[in-house]
Design a protein around this motif. Structure first.
Motif, short mmCIF file in Angstrom:
data_model
loop_
_atom_site.label_atom_id
_atom_site.label_comp_id
_atom_site.label_asym_id
_atom_site.label_seq_id
_atom_site.Cartn_x
_atom_site.Cartn_y
_atom_site.Cartn_z
N GLU A 92 0.83 -1.21 0.00
CA GLU A 92 0.00 0.00 0.00
C GLU A 92 0.86 1.26 0.00
N THR A 93 1.96 1.22 0.76
CA THR A 93 2.80 2.42 0.89
C THR A 93 4.10 2.32 0.11
N GLY A 94 4.46 1.10 -0.29
CA GLY A 94 5.71 0.93 -1.03
C GLY A 94 6.94 1.03 -0.16
N THR A 95 6.81 0.85 1.17
CA THR A 95 7.95 0.95 2.09
C THR A 95 8.33 -0.45 2.58
N TYR A 96 9.62 -0.57 2.97
CA TYR A 96 10.14 -1.87 3.40
C TYR A 96 9.46 -2.34 4.69
N VAL A 97 9.31 -3.65 4.81
CA VAL A 97 8.84 -4.26 6.05
C VAL A 97 10.07 -4.77 6.80
N MET A 98 10.21 -4.37 8.07
CA MET A 98 11.41 -4.66 8.83
C MET A 98 11.28 -5.96 9.63
N ASP A 99 12.43 -6.54 9.91
CA ASP A 99 12.52 -7.71 10.78
C ASP A 99 12.39 -7.24 12.23
N ASP A 100 11.58 -7.92 13.05
CA ASP A 100 11.38 -7.50 14.44
C ASP A 100 12.68 -7.44 15.22
N LYS A 101 13.55 -8.43 15.00
CA LYS A 101 14.75 -8.54 15.82
C LYS A 101 15.85 -7.59 15.37
N SER A 102 16.12 -7.55 14.07
CA SER A 102 17.24 -6.75 13.58
C SER A 102 16.86 -5.31 13.27
N GLY A 103 15.57 -5.09 13.02
CA GLY A 103 15.15 -3.75 12.64
C GLY A 103 15.56 -3.38 11.23
N GLN A 104 16.03 -4.36 10.46
CA GLN A 104 16.47 -4.13 9.10
C GLN A 104 15.46 -4.72 8.12
N PRO A 105 15.49 -4.25 6.85
CA PRO A 105 14.58 -4.83 5.86
C PRO A 105 14.78 -6.34 5.76
N PHE A 106 13.69 -7.04 5.52
CA PHE A 106 13.75 -8.50 5.44
C PHE A 106 13.82 -8.91 3.97
N PHE A 107 14.81 -9.76 3.66
CA PHE A 107 15.02 -10.18 2.28
C PHE A 107 14.79 -11.69 2.15
N ILE A 108 14.35 -12.08 0.98
CA ILE A 108 14.32 -13.50 0.62
C ILE A 108 15.01 -13.63 -0.73
N SER A 109 15.59 -14.79 -0.97
CA SER A 109 16.34 -14.98 -2.21
C SER A 109 15.55 -15.83 -3.21
N LEU A 110 15.94 -15.70 -4.46
CA LEU A 110 15.32 -16.51 -5.51
C LEU A 110 15.51 -17.99 -5.21
N GLN A 111 16.70 -18.35 -4.70
CA GLN A 111 16.96 -19.75 -4.40
C GLN A 111 16.09 -20.24 -3.25
N SER A 112 15.88 -19.38 -2.26
CA SER A 112 15.03 -19.80 -1.13
C SER A 112 13.58 -20.00 -1.59
N VAL A 113 13.14 -19.18 -2.55
CA VAL A 113 11.80 -19.37 -3.11
C VAL A 113 11.73 -20.70 -3.85
N ARG A 114 12.78 -20.99 -4.62
CA ARG A 114 12.80 -22.26 -5.35
C ARG A 114 12.83 -23.44 -4.38
N ASP A 115 13.63 -23.32 -3.33
CA ASP A 115 13.73 -24.42 -2.36
C ASP A 115 12.39 -24.67 -1.67
N ARG A 116 11.75 -23.58 -1.24
CA ARG A 116 10.46 -23.75 -0.56
C ARG A 116 9.40 -24.27 -1.54
N SER A 117 9.48 -23.81 -2.78
CA SER A 117 8.56 -24.29 -3.80
C SER A 117 8.69 -25.79 -3.97
N ARG A 118 9.94 -26.25 -4.03
CA ARG A 118 10.18 -27.69 -4.18
C ARG A 118 9.67 -28.44 -2.96
N GLN A 119 9.94 -27.90 -1.77
CA GLN A 119 9.51 -28.56 -0.54
C GLN A 119 7.99 -28.67 -0.48
#
Length: 694
Positions: free
Chosen positions: A586-613
């Protein structure tokens, strides 16, 4: 008269004094000429002399004695040259076992001398004498040859027997030590006291030759031959122990050691390939990792995972034809199977990618004049259509923007437009339309005005403000709708230039952009050449759902839910390593990780791995479900749900309840009585309780 007489007398005396002087001058000249001749002949090759004779250019003289000497030289050198020819014939043509060498030489000489160009008796006599000397030497060699032939026959027989037995015993899988012991037992039969009569030195050499011959193919057997003991003239010995064979033994052992090391390296890499092939067949090749080993030179080598995967897939493509033949696949089925393997491995299919590359640049009206070229082009087009319908993500990754623009115009012509006669576009007409409408727009150019350009921009702009337009969700305008707006307007303009009505052009363009866009929760994903798995939306829902469970704080602070979170590729996804950031759509702003306070990233490989799983879990659930349902049917049980939503099975006759579980993937289902009964209203009773009367 007196003076004349004196003068004549004086002349006579002078002439008499000159005769010895003239004779001396002639002799010196002859000696000098002969020296020059001898020097020239000495500098000639036998072939040059032979050519000089055959062409009639021999250096002759009027002096009888000098000419005889020269002819003798010519005859001798010709005989030498003919002897060189005969040496080759004796080695290549003459039958030493059955032929008569004296008769063979005589006949050859008679034929050759007649064709030689020699006619002077001195030359012929000289050649005959030289030939007789050559013939004598050849006849003397005959006896030596026959002796050598007998010895060589013994050697050849010894080697053949040793080699044949070695091959036979190696073929049976005999242990190297037993193999060498058996070979050494043959020495008594092959030696001087046996039937062959070979001396010990000869046998040693042939055993060494046999060991050398198998050193690279069967190194352990070669080494066993060298080290095995046998009874020699001076007692127990081995080839390795004898000083005279030290260098040869070391050479053979070195070759054997290298062969073993090479084989170990090959076996190591073969094991890697075998494991990779197994992973590929089970759709697990994406899990291949870098492999590090120490080679025969003590160097540490690493085979990269990408190399392992690509080589495994290449091997799969090589045997794909056999698979297709065995399974009686159609070409489309084969292509689909291969693509699926490539997708699971995270690889490109080289042939399919090549087929859908360069379509726009290959399109030309000239193709209509060449049926074969047109057929080849249409194969590329049909492959692209198949790929787009089979896997949009892969299609987007394999094709360039120019090729996609062409294919969309072609597809719209074939599927959504009709010609002036009301009939469907032919392939040639659709290609011509696609060529015209996939080119860049020039305002105020051919068939397109500035007014048309502005009208399309206004219409598309109005549509883009409508909630849910294009790839928007929940009646919300797409966060990055500008990119879609630009693409729709651009395509619509090209269609209008091609003669399509404006409203229809915008409608077709909108559908095309939807068809050629990869989106998630109202966000256009610009992926470049990377490809998400086909079930990416379901996979991302699961991953974002897990993030939301682990990070409730950020959702509470933002007053959002998991459904409000989408992903955005970070820059060029191919350069960034395939990373996505979670952000509030809605706002186009990053969603932060609760613990680190930094933007949360996911990788293409992690998407592929979870897809396979997730795909594996679905597959396993289906497989287990079939087994469980089969077990329930066999016992006449019916599936029910308890108050917690868990499935159990009911015997409708006894009202007993059961659990059915598969203890491990692929195992036989286990049926367990829950110890309860249930009456029709659903109340559970402990097992053994007498049910109320119905």
């Amino acid at each position: 008269m007196a003076r004349l007489s004196d003068a004549l007398g004086s002349f006579s005396n002078s002439l008499g004094n000159m005769v010895p002087l003239a004779a001396k001058v002639d002799k010196d000249a002859r000696i000098r000429d002969e020296a020059i001749f001898q020097k020239r002949m000495a500098g000639q090759t036998l072939e040059e002399t032979r050519k000089e004779i055959s062409e009639g250019r021999m250096s002759v003289t009027q002096d009888k004695f000098s000419n005889a000497a020269r002819q003798t030289v010519y005859g001798n050198k010709w005989a030498q040259s003919e002897a060189a020819v005969m040496d080759d014939l004796l080695q290549t043509e003459f039958d030493w076992d059955n032929g008569d060498p004296e008769e063979y030489l005589a006949k050859h000489f008679q034929t050759a001398i007649e064709k030689s160009g020699l006619s002077d008796p001195n030359a012929v006599a000289s050649a005959s004498r030289a030939w007789d000397q050559y013939k004598t030497s050849v006849l003397a060699k005959q006896d030596k040859y026959r002796i050598d032939r007998t010895n060589q026959s013994t050697v050849d027989t010894a080697f053949t027997v040793i080699h044949d037995k070695a091959a036979e015993w190696i073929g049976t899988g005999m242990k190297p030590t037993d193999f060498a012991e058996n070979l050494n037992r043959m020495r008594s039969e092959l030696g001087v006291k046996g039937s062959l009569g070979a001396n010990e030195e000869t046998l040693d050499q042939e055993y060494l030759n046999a060991a050398a011959r198998i050193a690279e193919t069967n190194p352990e057997y070669a080494v066993a031959m060298l080290d095995a003991e046998y009874d020699g003239r001076s007692g127990k010995t081995s080839l390795s122990l004898q000083r005279g064979y030290k260098d040869r033994v070391l050479q053979i052992k070195d070759r054997a050691a290298q062969a073993i090391a090479i084989r170990n390296d090959k076996n190591t890499l073969l094991a890697v390939d075998t494991d990779a092939d197994s992973l590929l067949m089970n759709d697990r090749l994406d899990r291949a990792a870098d492999f590090t080993y120490t080679d025969r030179n003590g160097e540490q080598k690493t085979v990269k995972a990408d190399t392992i995967k690509q080589e495994a897939f290449n091997r799969y493509l090589q045997r794909s034809g056999d698979i297709a033949k065995l399974d009686k696949e159609s070409p489309v089925q084969t292509r689909t199977r291969e693509l699926r393997k490539a997708q699971f491995a995270g690889l490109e299919h080289p042939q399919i990618k090549a087929a859908v590359t360069g379509i726009a640049s290959a399109a030309s009206p000239d193709l209509m004049q060449d049926p074969e070229a047109m057929a080849t082009f249409m194969e590329k087009v049909q492959t692209a259509r198949w790929l787009q319908d089979t896997s949009k993500n892969t299609y987007m990754a394999y094709t360039s923007e120019a090729d996609r623009d062409f294919m969309e115009s072609f597809r719209m012509a074939k599927d959504g437009l009709t010609g002036f006669d009301g009939r469907q576009f032919s392939d040639a007409a659709a290609m011509e339309f696609a060529v015209r409408t996939s080119q860049p727009i020039s305002v105020d150019g051919l068939n397109f005005t500035r007014e048309q350009n502005e009208a399309i921009d206004r219409s598309v702009g109005d549509l883009a403000t409508e909630p849910g337009w294009l790839w928007g969700t929940n009646q919300v305008t797409p966060w990055n709708a500008a990119a879609g707006k630009q693409r729709v307007a651009g395509l619509a303009k090209r269609l209008v230039r091609g003669g399509v009505d404006q409203d229809k052009a915008i409608k077709l363009a909108t559908e095309s952009v939807k068809r050629n866009s990869i989106t998630y929760k109202g966000v256009l994903l610009q992926l470049g050449k990377s490809a998400l798995p086909d079930n990416y939306a379901e996979t991302l829902d699961d991953m974002i759902g897990n993030f939301a469970k682990k990070n409730p704080g950020v959702l509470k602070d933002r007053e959002i839910e998991a459904g409000d979170i989408s992903i955005m590729p970070i820059g060029d996804i191919n350069v960034s390593g395939g990373r996505f950031a979670l952000f509030d759509k809605e706002t186009g702003t990053y969603v932060m990780d609760d613990k680190s306070g930094q933007p949360f990233f996911i990788s293409l490989q992690s998407v592929r791995d979870r897809s396979r799983q997730m795909a594996d879990e679905k597959f396993q659930k289906r497989a287990d479900g079939v087994s469980v349902n089969g077990a329930a049917a066999a016992r006449g049980l019916e599936a029910q749900e308890d108050e917690e939503g868990k499935t159990f099975y009911l015997d409708p006759n006894t009202r007993e309840t059961f659990d059915i579980a598969v203890p491990e993937p692929g195992a036989k289902p286990v049926v367990t009585n829950r110890g309860q009964r249930i009456k029709r209203r659903g109340t559970l009773y402990p097992r053994g309780t007498k049910l109320p009367q119905r």
